[in-house]
Design an enzyme around this catalytic site. Structure first.
Site, PDB file in Angstrom:
ATOM      1  N   GLU A  40       0.789  -1.230   0.000  1.00 56.25           N
ATOM      2  CA  GLU A  40       0.000   0.000   0.000  1.00 56.25           C
ATOM      3  C   GLU A  40       0.824   1.285   0.000  1.00 56.25           C
ATOM      4  OE1 GLU A  40      -4.062  -1.282   2.180  1.00 56.25           O
ATOM      5  OE2 GLU A  40      -2.399  -0.939   3.521  1.00 56.25           O
TER       6      GLU A  40
HETATM    7  C1  TNX Z   1      -4.828  -3.938   4.274  1.00 47.45           C
HETATM    8  S1  TNX Z   1      -3.204  -6.406   4.116  1.00 47.45           S
HETATM    9  C2  TNX Z   1      -3.565  -3.800   4.837  1.00 47.45           C
HETATM   10  C3  TNX Z   1      -3.447  -3.509   6.275  1.00 47.45           C
HETATM   11  C4  TNX Z   1      -4.790  -3.328   6.919  1.00 47.45           C
HETATM   12  C5  TNX Z   1      -5.736  -4.379   6.402  1.00 47.45           C
HETATM   13  C6  TNX Z   1      -7.063  -4.384   7.081  1.00 47.45           C
HETATM   14  C7  TNX Z   1      -2.144  -5.398   3.892  1.00 47.45           C
HETATM   15  C8  TNX Z   1      -0.921  -5.914   3.347  1.00 47.45           C
HETATM   16  N1  TNX Z   1      -2.413  -4.117   4.179  1.00 47.45           N
HETATM   17  O1  TNX Z   1      -2.637  -2.373   6.469  1.00 47.45           O
HETATM   18  O2  TNX Z   1      -4.622  -3.438   8.296  1.00 47.45           O
HETATM   19  O3  TNX Z   1      -5.924  -4.163   5.032  1.00 47.45           O
HETATM   20  O4  TNX Z   1      -7.834  -5.487   6.716  1.00 47.45           O
END
Ligand code: TNX
Length: 503
Positions: free
Chosen positions: A318
Site C-alpha cells: 500500500e
Molecule cells: C490492508 S493487508 C492492509 C493492512 C490493513 C488491512 C485491514 C495489507 C498488506 N495491508 O494495512 O490493516 O488491510 O484489513
C-alpha cells in the site's frame, strides 16, 4: 454443552487426519502410566503429554523416561514413521492405541508434537482446565478407545499473523495465541511489528523507535513494545511448540511511527506527529536518502540476530507516495540487505513486479493482484487472499468488530476454498502454504482477537494441514461443533456461529 463428556473420536479432531480407524478394546490411563521416548528430541512432547494426562488422572505429571526399552503399558514415542516419504512435509506421524499401550511414531520431533496435540483432542475437554477436571482425581479409570491414526501435513507453511502495531498485545497474550495455534498444528507466527500507529520491537541502535514510536496505538491507547529479551523469550516459547516466528517491519509505507521518531528519515527532515487513526498509504520512508538504508540495515541486522527462523518480512504494501520505479528500487535494495543478513525476504504481493531473488517469498493478499511476474521468477507464495483468509473481516453484517473492505466472511467462506485453485497463475507447485492475517484496527485486546480468530483460525489450520480430498464443509461443521466444549474449557471467547451446532 457438557464439558466432561469424552468426545467421539471421529468428531474430535481439527484438523482432520489422513485416516482414523477405530479398533476393539481400550487403553486405560492410571497415575502410574509411563511416558517413554527413544530420544531427547521428543522430550518436550513427552513432558507436555505427561502434564496434560497426569494432572487429570492423579496428583502430578506422569513419569517420563528417556531412552531404553518402552515399559509395558506405556505411551511411547518412536521414530521414524515413514508416511512423510509419500505425503506431506516431514511432519507426519502415526498413533496406535491398543489395550497394551500407545505407540506414537513420527518422522520428526515436530511430528511427535502434532501427535501429542491429536491425543490431546481425543482426551476429555475438561482436562484443559484445572477447575473442570473430574473431582476425586484418579478415582475413575480414564480410557481411550483403541484406534489407529495416520497423519501428515499438506503444506509446510501453516501460518497466523498478529497485528500488534495497531493494538499492542502483551507477551502473555501472544503466548496465549501461540498455545491456541499449537493445538491446531499451525507452525508460523507472523508478527506485524511496526506500522503507522506504533513500533513494537526494541532496536538498540535507534532507541526512539520504541520509547516514542511505541508509545501509542489506534484510538490513542498506551501502546507498548517488546524488549529484545522479551522477543527472544517469545521466539523460544514458540519454537518449543514448533512454531517459527516471522518478524515483519512494514516499509517503505506504513512507517509513520518511525518517521515520527526520527526526523532524518523524512525527505523534508520534519518529523510528523504520532498517528492513532486507521487510514493507510500516507506515509513513506525517504527512499532517496542514504540514511534510510543505514536505518533499514540496522533494523534488519538487530532483528535477524534475535530470530533463528530463516525469514524477514519487509511488508511493502500500500505505498501511494512513490513512483513505481522508486518503489521497485527500494524493494530490491532492501532485498539485498535482508539476504546479506542471512534471511529470506518475504513481502506482500505488491512486491511481485520487482526483481526477486530465488529465495524471496510473496504473500498473496489482494484477490485481484497478478502474481505472474513473481511466480515466473520462481518465487514461492503464501496464500492469504483477503476475501477468504483475512480473519479481521466481519462474520456477518452486524458483527460488532472487524472490517468489511475485502468481504463478509462467514465460517463456511473461510473454510470452503482450495489454495491451489483460488488464484489464477498460482499453481500448487508455487505454494508454500496458507496464512490467516488478523489486522487489529478494531481489536482492542486478546478477547477481541479470539472472537475474530475462532472458529475461522481452525478453518485455516485445516486448509493448511489436511489434504484437499479429505475436506468437506458439511463434515467439518460437525467436527467444528464438537470443539465447542474444549474451547469453553480453554476459556476462548469464540464466535458461536449460529450455523454450527456447538457441543
Ligand atoms: C490492508 S493487508 C492492509 C493492512 C490493513 C488491512 C485491514 C495489507 C498488506 N495491508 O494495512 O490493516 O488491510 O484489513
Amino acid at each position: 454443552m457438557t464439558p466432561s463428556a469424552p468426545p467421539d473420536p471421529r468428531l474430535a479432531l481439527v484438523p482432520r487426519p489422513v485416516s482414523l480407524d477405530l479398533r476393539d478394546g481400550e487403553f486405560t490411563f492410571t497415575p502410574e502410566t509411563v511416558i517413554h521416548t527413544e530420544s531427547e528430541d521428543y522430550a518436550f512432547s513427552a513432558r507436555f503429554l505427561a502434564a496434560h494426562i497426569g494432572l487429570a488422572v492423579g496428583p502430578q505429571p506422569l513419569k517420563v523416561e528417556i531412552g531404553g526399552e518402552a515399559p509395558a503399558g506405556s505411551i511411547s514415542f518412536r521414530k521414524p514413521y515413514g508416511i512423510s516419504d509419500t505425503i506431506g512435509t516431514g511432519e507426519g506421524y502415526g498413533i496406535e492405541i491398543t489395550r497394551e499401550g500407545i505407540i506414537i511414531r513420527s518422522d520428526s520431533p515436530a511430528g511427535a508434537f502434532y501427535a501429542t496435540q491429536t491425543l490431546r483432542q481425543l482426551l476429555p475437554p475438561a482436562w484443559e482446565h484445572e477447575a473442570l477436571r473430574p473431582p476425586g482425581k484418579g478415582a475413575k479409570p480414564t480410557v481411550l478407545r483403541a484406534m489407529t491414526i495416520r497423519d501428515a501435513a499438506r503444506f509446510a507453511w501453516r501460518g497466523a499473523m498478529l497485528d500488534v502495531a495497531r493494538h499492542f498485545l502483551s507477551v502473555d497474550e501472544v503466548k496465549r495465541y501461540i498455545d491456541l495455534m499449537a493445538l491446531h498444528k499451525l507452525n508460523r507466527l507472523h508478527l506485524h511489528l511496526a506500522d503507522d500507529q506504533g513500533w513494537r520491537i526494541e532496536i538498540k541502535s535507534w532507541p526512539n523507535l520504541t520509547t516514542y514510536g511505541g508509545s501509542t496505538e489506534v484510538d490513542g491507547g498506551p501502546g507498548g513494545f517488546y524488549t529484545q529479551e522479551q522477543y527472544r523469550d517469545l521466539v523460544q516459547y514458540a519454537a518449543d511448540r514448533f512454531i517459527t516466528i516471522v518478524p515483519e517491519i512494514d516499509m517503505p509505507g506504513h512507517t509513520n511511527a518511525a518517521l515520527a521518531s526520527y526526523a532524518e528519515l523524512n525527505c523534508d527532515d520534519k518529523a510528523p506527529p504520532l498517528y492513532t487513526g486507521t487510514q493507510v498509504g500516507f506515509s513513506t520512508l525517504c527512499v532517496d536518502k542514504e540514511v534510510t538504508y543505514k536505518f533499514v540495515d540496522d533494523v534488519v541486522r538487530e532483528i535477524s540476530a534475535l530470530t533463528p527462523g530463516p525469514y524477514f518480512h519487509m511488508g511493502g504494501d500500500e505505498v501511494q507516495k512513490l513512483t513505481p520505479e522508486q518503489y521497485r528500487g527500494f524493494v530490491e535494495r532492501v532485498q539485498g540487505i535482508v539476504t546479506s543478513h542471512g534471511k529470506e525476504m518475504i513481502g506482500w504481493d505488491d512486491i511481485a513486479p520487482a526483481n526477486l531473488q530465488p529465495t524471496t517469498i510473496v504473500q498473496h493478499w489482494r484477490p485481484k493482484a497478478s502474481l505472474a511476474a513473481a511466480v515466473a521468477q520462481g518465487a514461492k507464495v503464501i496464500m492469504s487472499v483477503a476475501d477468504r483468509a483475512y480473519i479481521d473481516m466481519k462474520y456477518h453484517d452486524a458483527t460488532p468488530i472487524g472490517l468489511r473492505w475485502a468481504a463478509i466472511i462467514p465460517v463456511q467462506r473461510s473454510y470452503d476454498w482450495d489454495p491451489a485453485t483460488v488464484a489464477a497463475g498460482v499453481p500448487e507447485s508455487a505454494l508454500l502454504g496458507v496464512e490467516a492475517p488478523l489486522w487489529a484496527e478494531t481489536l482492542a485486546n486478546i478477547r477481541d482477537v479470539e472472537f475474530m480468530a475462532f472458529p475461522r483460525l481452525a478453518a485455516i489450520a485445516e486448509i493448511g494441514w489436511t489434504r484437499q480430498e479429505d475436506r468437506d464443509w458439511g463434515e467439518f461443521r460437525e467436527r467444528l461443533g464438537a470443539q465447542g466444549s474444549r474451547w469453553v474449557a480453554l476459556g476462548i471467547n469464540f464466535y458461536r456461529a449460529p450455523e454450527i451446532t456447538w457441543r
